[in-house]
Enzyme design. Structure first.
Site, mmCIF file in Angstrom:
data_model
loop_
_atom_site.group_PDB
_atom_site.id
_atom_site.type_symbol
_atom_site.label_atom_id
_atom_site.label_comp_id
_atom_site.label_asym_id
_atom_site.label_seq_id
_atom_site.Cartn_x
_atom_site.Cartn_y
_atom_site.Cartn_z
ATOM 1 N N GLU A 106 0.733 -1.151 -0.040
ATOM 2 C CA GLU A 106 -0.030 -0.046 -0.073
ATOM 3 C C GLU A 106 0.823 1.245 -0.055
ATOM 4 O OE1 GLU A 106 -2.811 -0.109 3.157
ATOM 5 O OE2 GLU A 106 -4.435 -1.354 1.832
ATOM 6 N N GLU A 162 -6.956 -7.485 -0.546
ATOM 7 C CA GLU A 162 -7.503 -7.531 0.929
ATOM 8 C C GLU A 162 -9.047 -7.167 0.895
ATOM 9 O OE1 GLU A 162 -5.443 -4.919 3.458
ATOM 10 O OE2 GLU A 162 -3.604 -5.694 2.876
HETATM 11 C C1 GAL Z 1 -4.431 -2.451 5.014
HETATM 12 C C2 GAL Z 1 -3.014 -2.995 5.156
HETATM 13 C C3 GAL Z 1 -3.096 -4.135 6.344
HETATM 14 C C4 GAL Z 1 -3.945 -3.949 7.475
HETATM 15 C C5 GAL Z 1 -5.456 -3.214 6.834
HETATM 16 C C6 GAL Z 1 -6.365 -2.827 8.177
HETATM 17 O O1 GAL Z 1 -4.315 -0.993 4.622
HETATM 18 O O2 GAL Z 1 -2.672 -3.185 3.969
HETATM 19 O O3 GAL Z 1 -1.734 -4.416 6.378
HETATM 20 O O4 GAL Z 1 -3.299 -3.039 7.982
HETATM 21 O O5 GAL Z 1 -5.123 -2.230 5.935
HETATM 22 O O6 GAL Z 1 -6.606 -4.081 8.953
#
Ligand code: GAL
Length: 864
Positions: free
Chosen positions: A184, A253
């Site tokens: 990110e 994600e």
């Molecule tokens: C994303 C990140 C993850 C985690 C998630 C929130 O931005 O890539 O590592 O932090 O947010 O749980």
């Protein structure tokens, strides 16, 4: 009805599901429609399990539950600070055994997406970076900086080589099909100016040069250089497009819930909305989706980041922190996955065509000349249900839902209609055998007082107030700032009418102020603002006064541009003043004495072995800075174990020398923002469906079974604020009720839908199924059953105006004594209590162990 294409797809599905362990020696490439593994384009479903957030003893079960939930792959970060706590000294043992985890995933038939990072974020301490990195001269993290790049390359290469040595890449016959570099960075890269771009190009070519034989991903990185695939993260990614026409649409994600932080309510994401986001993604050309998290787990030790991230990293994930299925989320997503898999052949064969069926109504079709056809019908309106006409047939689409039609005709699932059982998991208090001889339940405790202020030979003095993280290098949560100061009797604020105040400005995250050995006050920050500004009323004496400030961190920052340089601790000013503001003495630039960490930490009290433990004269309660120790026998059975810390303040806990993390039951979540029910319709955000308002953010703390032993176990606590250890109790995590609520108009269950013989098709009607969570359990009681218009949710169903009389006895007859049962939801089964009205069947049941000796539901509260 089942078409020929669907039958073929199902056969393929079953063959793939049976193909374990994973071993095929395939190159992995990609094109615009998906990853191409061994020459075959795939639509894949993945889920995050961070291996170090559970124990090796839990891994096989978690991976099997992931496989059973319809996942093709698991994804994990690799936390650098866990594996290289000291520069050049690696640790891959126990929970850190990455190779073992990847191999077990392969054995379970799962592929692996390895996110090496090495920056991870992940609410993990310092985002996964080792603290020593910060102290390398001239280093600037996450930018085009030579010292940083050298270290990043070394660690990345180390991990890649480890995987290669074990033949774990798909190209070598192993399960790893993808890797990730950075994480990110695109969210924050503008703060790093022009160097951001050169850094990203460097990271891309460095990764590619490691020659893994599988593609690399960068997430949230719209300028990811070729051949790196840029992927999306978020609650929805259906609108995302990759940055080149030859790259597949990937979602690294899909947040299945959200993290929680001490002092805040606990977020929840409804199963219907998670399912909706998944179906929308595949509808609009998505080819790889990963749930972050599929099992969140636990932040053991001092591994949580934030600051203020809770020890639990449950995340409202489909498998809960303790390894139990979270239902209906797990089961509902499984049904969605099965439906998507039934479409896979059509999905990988062609591009989608989307047409409008009306305002906020969309049909997407994947159709080939060879006769394959799969369709998705979506209603993205967050208020109104709709009935649409598609290919000459009529379909009911609830608001904010997607129907999946693997043969372009029959609905296999609608994301708003849950077929899966729901369960209520609960903590069941457990009676403990204290392995001491005394009759007095509390005499099992011994204790050691942690001294206030400086006690260590390694204490040192420095003029002025030092930033905490640069001072402690995160060796401990704690840093003492101590000072002796002489107060003249004639200070104005010592005079009548004025209250003396100690003013402290700290970057956070918490502070205890002691004046002349007594606790005068304390303050803590929170996730959104970790800093502490306090005015504490104090009493000084004329002459020498001792001021001891215990400053503490609660997990280091893990996100944001230059997050690694965000400081903590008492950076000042520190002042004495009168409440009437007559005068101020500024202590900030005095000669302060510092002690990193606690005496008890230096002595290693957490192991329990010290000759200093005392049991006389009386157990200290509600006093700050006390180490406690006791012994106990573990709860019997095999259910996951938790400690209920209610009654304690804040501190750390160790079981047989292993840290189960920071506990803080006294931190209560704010009262605002929770809702009794949760409307899944509409765009989700973490504040939408919260629970625990007005209650401790976290009261129960996971003790992995494998850390407990038969016979005597040792528990050590360090309590900062003051608590009563005799109130601590043990519990086991159990599935309480199982429920299901199915309407006459529900799609028929997937397993019925895909069987084609005449007899089964005749019976292809909406069916309510109940399934006990464990193999050696049977349905023992039907707590509620109603056919008609029942209301409410699992645990609080009630009869509606229309309610047939026979429902309870019919369900009892069909289910009692069985591991699972199915009942067709129709008036043929139950009689028709109200003609012309749409009816549904709601059931709440409970299961019991077949072996009465294993009855884990019994037990009553008793403190240690
Ligand atoms: C994303 C990140 C993850 C985690 C998630 C929130 O931005 O890539 O590592 O932090 O947010 O749980």
């Amino acid at each position: 009805m089942r078409g020929g294409a669907v039958a073929v797809a199902l056969d393929l599905l079953l063959i793939v599901a049976a193909a374990t362990p994973f071993c095929f020696g395939a190159n992995v490439t990609y094109d615009h429609r998906g990853l191409v593994i061994g020459g075959r384009r795939r639509v894949l479903i993945s889920g995050s399990i961070h291996y170090m957030r559970s124990t090796p003893q839990m891994w096989s079960d978690l991976l099997q539950k992931s496989k059973d939930g319809g996942l093709d792959a698991v994804q994990t970060f690799v936390f650098w600070n866990l594996h290289e706590p000291i520069r050049g000294q690696y640790d891959f043992t126990g929970r850190k055994d990455l190779v073992k985890f990847v191999k077990l995933a392969g054995e379970a038939g799962l592929m692996v997406h390895l996110r090496i990072g090495p920056y991870a974020c992940a609410e993990w301490n310092y985002g996964g970076f080792p603290m020593w990195l910060h102290f390398i001269p001239g280093i600037v993290l996450r930018t085009d900086n030579e010292p940083f790049k050298a270290e990043m390359k070394r660690f990345t290469a180390k991990i890649v080589n480890m995987m290669k040595e074990e033949n774990l890449y798909a190209s070598q016959g192993g399960p790893i099909i993808l890797s990730q570099i950075e994480n990110e960075y695109g969210n924050i890269d503008s703060a790093y100016g022009k160097s951001a771009q050169t850094y990203i190009s460097w990271a891309a070519s460095m990764a590619v040069s490691l020659d893994t034989g599988v593609p690399w991903v960068m997430c949230q990185q719209s300028d990811a250089p070729n051949p790196i695939i840029n992927a999306c993260n978020g609650f929805y990614c259906d609108k995302f497009t990759p940055n080149a026409n030859n790259k597949p649409k990937m979602w690294t994600e899909n947040w299945s819930g959200w993290f929680s932080s001490f002092g805040d309510p606990v977020p929840r994401r409804p199963a219907e909305d998670t399912a909706f986001s998944t179906a929308r993604f595949y509808q609009l050309g998505g080819s790889f989706l990963n749930y972050y998290m599929y099992h969140g787990g636990t932040n053991f030790g001092r591994t949580s980041g934030g600051p203020f991230i809770t020890t639990s990293y449950d995340y409202d994930a489909p498998i809960d922190e303790y390894g139990l299925l979270r239902q209906p989320k797990w089961g509902h997503l499984k049904d969605v996955h099965n439906a998507v898999k039934l479409c896979e052949e059509a999905l990988v064969a062609t591009d989608p065509t989307t047409t409008s069926l009306g305002p906020k109504l969309e049909a997407t079709v994947y159709q080939t000349e060879s006769g394959l056809c799969a369709a998705f019908l979506a209603n993205v309106d967050d208020q109104s249900d709709a009935t649409v006409n598609f290919s000459g047939h009529s379909y009911h689409l609830p608001a904010w839902s997607v129907s999946i039609l693997p043969d372009c005709r029959t609905v296999a699932i609608n994301t708003a209609k849950i077929n899966s059982v729901a369960t209520i998991s609960k903590f069941v208090p457990q009676l403990l055998q204290n392995d001491k001889t005394s009759e007095d339940a509390f005499s099992g405790w011994s204790w050691i007082n942690e001294p206030v202020g400086i006690s260590s030979n390694s204490a040192f003095t420095k003029p002025g107030l030092q930033e905490q993280i640069n001072t402690t290098a995160d060796k401990s949560d704690y840093l003492w700032y101590s000072l002796s100061t002489t107060i003249k009797g004639d200070e104005p604020f010592l005079k009548d009418g004025s209250q003396t105040m100690l003013h402290v400005n700290s970057l956070g995250h918490g502070l205890y102020a002691f004046i002349n050995g007594q606790l005068a006050g304390s303050a803590k920050g929170n996730y959104s603002d970790p800093s502490v500004y306090v005015d504490i009323p104090i009493n000084l004496v004329s002459g020498e006064n001792k001021i001891d400030l215990l400053s503490l961190t609660v997990g280091l920052q893990n996100y944001g541009a230059f997050y690694d340089t965000k400081g903590a601790g008492v950076t000042g000013p520190v002042q004495l003043k009168g409440s009437l503001n007559q005068s101020t003495i500024d202590l900030s630039s005095k000669l302060w004495t510092y002690q990193i960490g606690l005496r008890g930490e230096e002595l290693g009290l957490f192991t329990g072995s010290s000759s200093e433990w005392i049991t006389q004269p009386t157990l200290p309660k509600n006093q700050p800075l006390v180490w406690y120790k006791t012994t106990f026998e573990a709860p019997t059975g095999s259910s996951p174990v938790a400690i209920n810390f209610l009654g304690m303040g804040k501190g750390q806990a160790w079981i047989n020398g292993q840290s189960i993390g920071r506990y803080w039951p006294r931190r209560v979540a704010s009262n605002a923002g929770c809702t009794g029910s949760c409307n899944y319709r509409g765009s989700f955000s973490p504040s939408r469906c919260m629970k625990n308002c007005g209650h401790p953010t976290q009261q129960f703390y996971h003790v992995p079974r494998s850390w407990l032993q038969p016979g005597s176990n040792t528990m050590v606590l360090f309590e900062e604020m003051g608590g009563d250890p005799t109130q601590i109790s043990f519990a086991t995590r159990e599935t309480g009720s199982i429920c299901s609520h199915i309407s006459e108009t529900h799609p028929i269950p997937l397993n019925t839908w895909i069987i084609s013989d005449e007899e089964t098709r005749k019976q292809a009607q909406p069916t309510l199924s109940l399934d006990c969570p464990l193999d050696n359990q049977v349905i023992s009681e039907i707590k509620f059953a109603s056919f008609g218009t029942p209301q409410g949710v699992c645990g609080s169903f009630s009869h509606g105006e229309c309610s047939g009389k026979e429902a309870l006895s019919t369900v009892e007859k069909a289910c009692i004594g069985l591991r699972s049962c199915s009942i067709i939801v129709s008036a043929d089964t139950f009689g028709d209590p109200c003609g012309g009205i749409a009816k549904s069947l709601a059931v709440e049941a409970s299961c019991k162990w077949l072996d009465p000796h294993e009855d884990a539901y019994s037990g009553s509260i008793r403190s240690l």
